[in-house]
Structure formats: C-alpha cells, structure tokens
Write a protein that holds these residues in place. Sequence first.
Motif, PDB file in Angstrom:
ATOM      1  N   ALA A   1       0.750  -1.456  -0.248  1.00  0.00           N
ATOM      2  CA  ALA A   1       0.089  -0.041  -0.156  1.00  0.00           C
ATOM      3  C   ALA A   1       0.835   1.781  -0.113  1.00  0.00           C
ATOM      4  CB  ALA A   1      -0.893   0.220   0.939  1.00  0.00           C
ATOM      5  N   ALA A   2       1.953   1.242   0.581  1.00  0.00           N
ATOM      6  CA  ALA A   2       2.290   2.653   0.611  1.00  0.00           C
ATOM      7  C   ALA A   2       3.615   2.372  -0.552  1.00  0.00           C
ATOM      8  CB  ALA A   2       3.738   2.316   1.647  1.00  0.00           C
ATOM      9  N   LYS A   3       3.866   1.887  -0.679  1.00  0.00           N
ATOM     10  CA  LYS A   3       4.853   1.370  -2.545  1.00  0.00           C
ATOM     11  C   LYS A   3       3.500   1.944  -3.561  1.00  0.00           C
ATOM     12  CE  LYS A   3       7.491  -1.430  -3.788  1.00  0.00           C
ATOM     13  NZ  LYS A   3       7.913  -2.988  -3.906  1.00  0.00           N
ATOM     14  N   ALA A   4       2.566   1.740  -3.741  1.00  0.00           N
ATOM     15  CA  ALA A   4       1.791   2.063  -4.457  1.00  0.00           C
ATOM     16  C   ALA A   4       1.084   4.022  -4.485  1.00  0.00           C
ATOM     17  CB  ALA A   4       0.353   1.116  -4.755  1.00  0.00           C
ATOM     18  N   ALA A   5       1.071   4.387  -3.142  1.00  0.00           N
ATOM     19  CA  ALA A   5       0.265   5.555  -3.126  1.00  0.00           C
ATOM     20  C   ALA A   5       2.278   6.576  -3.418  1.00  0.00           C
ATOM     21  CB  ALA A   5       0.020   5.923  -1.512  1.00  0.00           C
ATOM     22  N   TRP A   6       2.823   6.117  -2.837  1.00  0.00           N
ATOM     23  CA  TRP A   6       4.613   6.874  -2.549  1.00  0.00           C
ATOM     24  C   TRP A   6       4.738   7.760  -4.385  1.00  0.00           C
ATOM     25  CZ3 TRP A   6       9.582   7.595  -6.040  1.00  0.00           C
ATOM     26  CH2 TRP A   6      10.377   7.782  -5.543  1.00  0.00           C
TER      27      TRP A   6
END
Length: 266
Positions: free
Chosen positions: A145-150
């Motif tokens: 999720a963090a990677k997708a939002a970065w």
Amino acid sequence: MVLLTRIVVFDLDDTLALSKAKISPRMAQCLLRLLSHKHVCIISGGRYEQFQTQVLDELPLTAELAGRLHLMPTCGTRYLRWESGGWRDVYCENLADDEKSLIIEVLTEGAKSLGLWAEETWGEVIEDRGSQVTFSALGQQAPHAAKAAWDPDGSRRKALREYAAARLPDLEVRSGGSTSIDVTKKGIDKAYGMHRLLEYLDLRLEDVLFIGDRLDEGGNDYPVRQMGVPCVAVTGWEQTADYIEAILGSDLERPAPPLLAPLEAR
C-alpha cells in the motif's frame, strides 16, 4: 494463437504476485499446470534470490517441469536454467565495481537533491544486484500500500531517472517497479533478455506470449512489446491466474484479456 505459443513469459511483481510477495497457492497450481504443457520464462528486475523466495520455494517442481522453466533476473542481465540438479547461469552481465560505486553515488545524490530520500523505509534503499543496481525509494520490503501511494503518476520516478541518466550516459537507467529505478549496462532491458532467450531457444517472435502489468510506454515491460512480441496486459496476479486458467480450459466461461494491438497499428 495461444495454442501455437511455445513459451509464455511473465513479469513477476504485480503480474505473478504482489510486489516482493510469495506467489499464492492458486498461482503455483496455474504455473505447474502451464509447465506441463509449455515452457515458461519469468523475467523481472529482482535478483535471483527474490525469484527463489517468491516463486521457486512455492513450486514443487519435478526435474521435468524445472527443465521447462527459464529464469531471467535483473531484467534479463542474467539467465538461469535447471541443469544437473541445480539452477545454473547461462550468462550473467555483471557490472564492474567502479560502475556500481558511481551508480550508487548518483542515485543517492539524485534522490536527496530531488527530495525523494524517505525518512521512513523498510529494508535496503539501494541494492547491488550484481548485474543491476536498484534504487527503491521506500526500501526493498516496503508494504504494498505504501509503495502504491508513493508515486501514482510516475512523476517522481521520471525525475530521478532523468537525473541519473544525464549523469550515467554510458549505462542504462530506467523506471522499474512502483518505487524503483534500475541501472544496468548500456542497451540492457527486458528486450535484451528476450532477444537472448529467442536466440538460445531458436524461437521466433510469434512463438512467444508475454504477460505483464507495465506494458504502457515508459513501463519496464514496454521494451518487450516494442520489439514485436505478442503481449497481454494485466492489472494484477489474479487477472494473470484467470488468464492462465482460461487458456488451459478450466474456466471457459471467463474471457481472457485480449492481445494488445501491435504498436505499428496504433
């Protein structure tokens, strides 16, 4: 067309599994069934150890099935086949130590000057993969999720890629996964790996089917499409599993994703 395909080639992250995650039991069964009919290749920016953790450890391969599996880590800068009871290099295009040192210096300076050096990370930010150096903004083990939002629009990766490419003119710099930049020897990308695979197995473009999630222009799968290999675009591992099951006949009611139109027709 699929029935005539001699080898099916897959991207790994977000095509066979979530980024850095193990393949699911369903995907493992799909790959085992596919290997019983055709050769299969996996090509990804990850290193061999990632292939082992994400895929090989989850596949109960017989020697016969392993003999049909082709592994191309680090975007095809390395190619491994099963021989004499183990995975052996067919070739490996390693970077020199001074090249790797320069790449690490440029990526570090670029990320910091562009404001892309994150304070909270999960694992290594810059990884030496032998034949490739990879910058992962949030670390190698960052949550999906963090990677997708970065960097949802790709602008951050584009800025760092352009910064590094201008300072590393003798090397290949490209956007990798959702938070990453990959650097290899000049002229090496997934198309390089595919050309080497075709040469090694004496195949034509029409003998291959490629399945990936980043076939759009600028994506790290795009060079494969650009060279004329028949391609199918997916949006995640579930759609890939649906497609494999459809072409193997286990779910004839579920339509498979269409082949992308050839680039020259667009």
